[in-house]
Scaffold this active site. Structure first.
Site, PDB file in Angstrom:
ATOM      1  N   ARG A  38      -0.938   8.856 -10.255  1.00  0.00           N
ATOM      2  CA  ARG A  38      -0.948   7.694  -9.359  1.00  0.00           C
ATOM      3  C   ARG A  38      -0.368   6.448 -10.037  1.00  0.00           C
ATOM      4  NH1 ARG A  38      -4.087   7.529  -4.813  1.00  0.00           N
ATOM      5  NH2 ARG A  38      -4.469   5.330  -5.219  1.00  0.00           N
ATOM      6  N   ASP A  96       0.816  -1.219   0.000  1.00  0.00           N
ATOM      7  CA  ASP A  96       0.000   0.000   0.000  1.00  0.00           C
ATOM      8  C   ASP A  96       0.852   1.274   0.000  1.00  0.00           C
ATOM      9  OD1 ASP A  96      -2.386   1.379  -0.002  1.00  0.00           O
ATOM     10  OD2 ASP A  96      -2.584   1.378   2.188  1.00  0.00           O
ATOM     11  N   GLY A  97       0.324   2.314  -0.585  1.00  0.00           N
ATOM     12  CA  GLY A  97       0.973   3.630  -0.538  1.00  0.00           C
ATOM     13  C   GLY A  97       1.501   4.103  -1.885  1.00  0.00           C
ATOM     14  N   TRP A 138       2.733   7.992  -2.755  1.00  0.00           N
ATOM     15  CA  TRP A 138       4.130   8.139  -3.178  1.00  0.00           C
ATOM     16  C   TRP A 138       4.202   8.996  -4.442  1.00  0.00           C
ATOM     17  CZ3 TRP A 138       6.958   6.914  -7.554  1.00  0.00           C
ATOM     18  CH2 TRP A 138       8.353   6.832  -7.414  1.00  0.00           C
ATOM     19  N   ASN A 160     -11.081  -2.474  -5.295  1.00  0.00           N
ATOM     20  CA  ASN A 160     -10.272  -1.541  -6.091  1.00  0.00           C
ATOM     21  C   ASN A 160     -10.878  -1.222  -7.462  1.00  0.00           C
ATOM     22  OD1 ASN A 160      -7.112  -2.793  -4.760  1.00  0.00           O
ATOM     23  ND2 ASN A 160      -8.234  -0.956  -4.171  1.00  0.00           N
ATOM     24  N   TRP A 161     -11.904  -1.987  -7.890  1.00  0.00           N
ATOM     25  CA  TRP A 161     -12.590  -1.666  -9.157  1.00  0.00           C
ATOM     26  C   TRP A 161     -13.277  -0.318  -9.063  1.00  0.00           C
ATOM     27  CZ3 TRP A 161     -11.254  -4.658 -13.066  1.00  0.00           C
ATOM     28  CH2 TRP A 161     -10.934  -6.012 -12.838  1.00  0.00           C
ATOM     29  N   ARG A 211      -5.161  -1.394   9.027  1.00  0.00           N
ATOM     30  CA  ARG A 211      -6.363  -2.201   8.810  1.00  0.00           C
ATOM     31  C   ARG A 211      -6.066  -3.300   7.804  1.00  0.00           C
ATOM     32  NH1 ARG A 211      -7.653   2.991   7.033  1.00  0.00           N
ATOM     33  NH2 ARG A 211      -7.218   3.273   4.803  1.00  0.00           N
ATOM     34  N   ARG A 218     -12.067   2.425  -8.299  1.00  0.00           N
ATOM     35  CA  ARG A 218     -11.155   3.542  -8.612  1.00  0.00           C
ATOM     36  C   ARG A 218     -11.437   4.089 -10.023  1.00  0.00           C
ATOM     37  NH1 ARG A 218      -5.449   2.453  -5.600  1.00  0.00           N
ATOM     38  NH2 ARG A 218      -6.378   1.823  -3.622  1.00  0.00           N
ATOM     39  N   SER A 252      -7.656  -5.489  -4.874  1.00  0.00           N
ATOM     40  CA  SER A 252      -8.771  -6.010  -4.074  1.00  0.00           C
ATOM     41  C   SER A 252     -10.079  -5.971  -4.858  1.00  0.00           C
ATOM     42  CB  SER A 252      -8.920  -5.177  -2.785  1.00  0.00           C
ATOM     43  OG  SER A 252      -9.530  -3.929  -3.086  1.00  0.00           O
ATOM     44  N   THR A 253     -11.072  -6.688  -4.345  1.00  0.00           N
ATOM     45  CA  THR A 253     -12.397  -6.668  -4.986  1.00  0.00           C
ATOM     46  C   THR A 253     -12.989  -5.250  -4.940  1.00  0.00           C
ATOM     47  OG1 THR A 253     -13.241  -7.490  -2.855  1.00  0.00           O
ATOM     48  CG2 THR A 253     -13.051  -9.096  -4.630  1.00  0.00           C
TER      49      THR A 253
HETATM   50  C1  IPE Z   1      -5.679  -2.617  -0.018  1.00  0.00           C
HETATM   51  O1  IPE Z   1      -5.293  -1.297  -0.145  1.00  0.00           O
HETATM   52  C2  IPE Z   1      -5.579  -3.324  -1.327  1.00  0.00           C
HETATM   53  C3  IPE Z   1      -4.248  -3.461  -1.902  1.00  0.00           C
HETATM   54  C4  IPE Z   1      -3.125  -3.023  -1.382  1.00  0.00           C
HETATM   55  C5  IPE Z   1      -4.199  -4.148  -3.152  1.00  0.00           C
HETATM   56  P1  IPE Z   1      -6.362  -0.115  -0.364  1.00  0.00           P
HETATM   57  O2  IPE Z   1      -5.565   1.132  -0.459  1.00  0.00           O
HETATM   58  O3  IPE Z   1      -7.257  -0.455  -1.470  1.00  0.00           O
HETATM   59  O4  IPE Z   1      -7.178  -0.165   1.000  1.00  0.00           O
HETATM   60  P2  IPE Z   1      -7.932   0.991   1.801  1.00  0.00           P
HETATM   61  O5  IPE Z   1      -8.853   1.654   0.840  1.00  0.00           O
HETATM   62  O6  IPE Z   1      -6.869   1.922   2.306  1.00  0.00           O
HETATM   63  O7  IPE Z   1      -8.609   0.291   2.930  1.00  0.00           O
HETATM   64  C1  IPE Z   2      -1.782   0.119  -3.286  1.00  0.00           C
HETATM   65  O1  IPE Z   2      -1.488   1.482  -3.300  1.00  0.00           O
HETATM   66  C2  IPE Z   2      -1.958  -0.451  -4.674  1.00  0.00           C
HETATM   67  C3  IPE Z   2      -3.331  -0.873  -4.993  1.00  0.00           C
HETATM   68  C4  IPE Z   2      -4.347  -0.822  -4.187  1.00  0.00           C
HETATM   69  C5  IPE Z   2      -3.553  -1.371  -6.335  1.00  0.00           C
HETATM   70  P1  IPE Z   2      -2.644   2.580  -3.331  1.00  0.00           P
HETATM   71  O2  IPE Z   2      -2.992   2.843  -4.739  1.00  0.00           O
HETATM   72  O3  IPE Z   2      -3.774   2.156  -2.463  1.00  0.00           O
HETATM   73  O4  IPE Z   2      -1.888   3.820  -2.709  1.00  0.00           O
HETATM   74  P2  IPE Z   2      -2.499   4.881  -1.709  1.00  0.00           P
HETATM   75  O5  IPE Z   2      -3.007   4.135  -0.521  1.00  0.00           O
HETATM   76  O6  IPE Z   2      -3.591   5.596  -2.432  1.00  0.00           O
HETATM   77  O7  IPE Z   2      -1.349   5.760  -1.369  1.00  0.00           O
HETATM   78 MG    MG Z   3      -4.132   2.454  -0.481  1.00  0.00          MG
END
Ligand code: IPE
Ligand code: IPE
Ligand code: MG
Length: 244
Positions: free
Chosen positions: A37, A24-25, A29, A72-73, A198, A75, A69-70
């Site tokens: 992104r 994550d992050g 970054w 992440n769609w 979390r 976005r 994740s399920t």
């Molecule tokens: C969890 O991160 C999923 C992945 C790292 C692939 P998210 O960034 O999607 O989770 P939330 O929204 O902070 O809970």
């Molecule tokens: C995790 O990084 C990668 C995926 C969930 C695909 P994020 O895209 O969630 O990065 P932040 O949390 O927005 O910084």
């Molecule tokens: Mg994230």
């Protein structure tokens, strides 16, 4: 990388057998640098490859990385689209790179929702890795712990309906055996960079007694040294599993 390996002296019995990483992050970054992104995802994908190989080199037996994740769609379509392109590129590269490490790539999640060419690559990758004996690398793609549990419950219900399983015969093992991670040990340590604390629907059943370490580093900046620190902290945790 070699220096890190020499400096890291944790004995194998103190390592988690199964390590989970919530990568994550990436977005933060990139935003911090004034970049889109998707640039964070590209940087994060390179770190994924490096850390997976490092885990294999120090003796981790099972590594599960949360890639998509399920949820992440939800976005923006541009971001999801950029991730699909990146997955394709990295799977192709990984097919080559992970061969030398004998890493057995396995996918967990409902991959049927991905574009057809990506699904094909996923199937090919899993197939090429089938007989490998090294570290098992579960890549969680379109993975959600709740969806995984629903899928498991359906499989069990079908067996009951078919008369091959009686409800009173259902045990924790029955459920474990019906998950994507069937046959693998439960996760011992879940590490989450980016400072969030979390699970975000990651390995819900398998994490019942997992240790959790949140780290204040964004995934694209994550190094083997960060991993060593987390593993050292894990080695000092007292795990009681409800006992005394
Ligand atoms: C969890 O991160 C999923 C992945 C790292 C692939 P998210 O960034 O999607 O989770 P939330 O929204 O902070 O809970
Ligand atoms: C995790 O990084 C990668 C995926 C969930 C695909 P994020 O895209 O969630 O990065 P932040 O949390 O927005 O910084
Ligand atoms: Mg994230």
């Amino acid at each position: 990388m070699r220096e890190t390996k020499q400096a890291f002296t944790l004995s194998p019995e103190l390592l988690p057998r199964h390590l989970g990483i919530i990568m994550d992050g990436n977005g933060r970054w990139a935003t911090k640098r004034g970049l889109p992104r998707s640039a964070g995802h590209t940087a994060g994908a390179a770190v994924f490859k490096k850390i997976a190989r490092y885990c294999s080199s120090i003796g981790i037996r099972y590594l599960t990385v949360y890639a998509f994740s399920t949820e992440n769609w939800s976005r923006p379509p541009e971001e999801v689209g950029a991730l699909m392109i990146l997955f394709k590129q990295y799977l192709q590269e990984s097919l080559r790179d992970f061969r030398d490490d004998d890493i057995k790539v396995n996918f967990i999640g409902d991959t049927s929702r991905f574009p057809a060419n990506l699904q094909k690559l996923i199937a090919e990758t899993a197939d090429v890795c089938r007989n490998r004996k090294g570290m098992v690398l579960n890549i969680a793609m379109n993975y959600g712990g709740r969806t995984e549990l629903i899928r498991a419950v359906k499989k069990i219900a079908e067996k009951v309906a078919a008369g091959v399983l009686r409800p009173e015969e259902i045990t924790e093992q029955t459920l474990s055996d019906s998950l994507y991670t069937a046959g693998q040990p439960d996760v011992d340590l879940i590490m989450r960079p980016s400072g969030e604390k979390r699970l975000s629907n990651f390995l819900l059943w398998q994490s019942a007694y997992a240790e959790f370490i949140s780290m204040d580093v964004l995934w694209p900046d994550f190094t083997p040294e960060n991993l060593n620190r987390a593993l050292t902290e894990f080695a000092h945790r007292s795990r009681r599993f409800g006992g005394v």
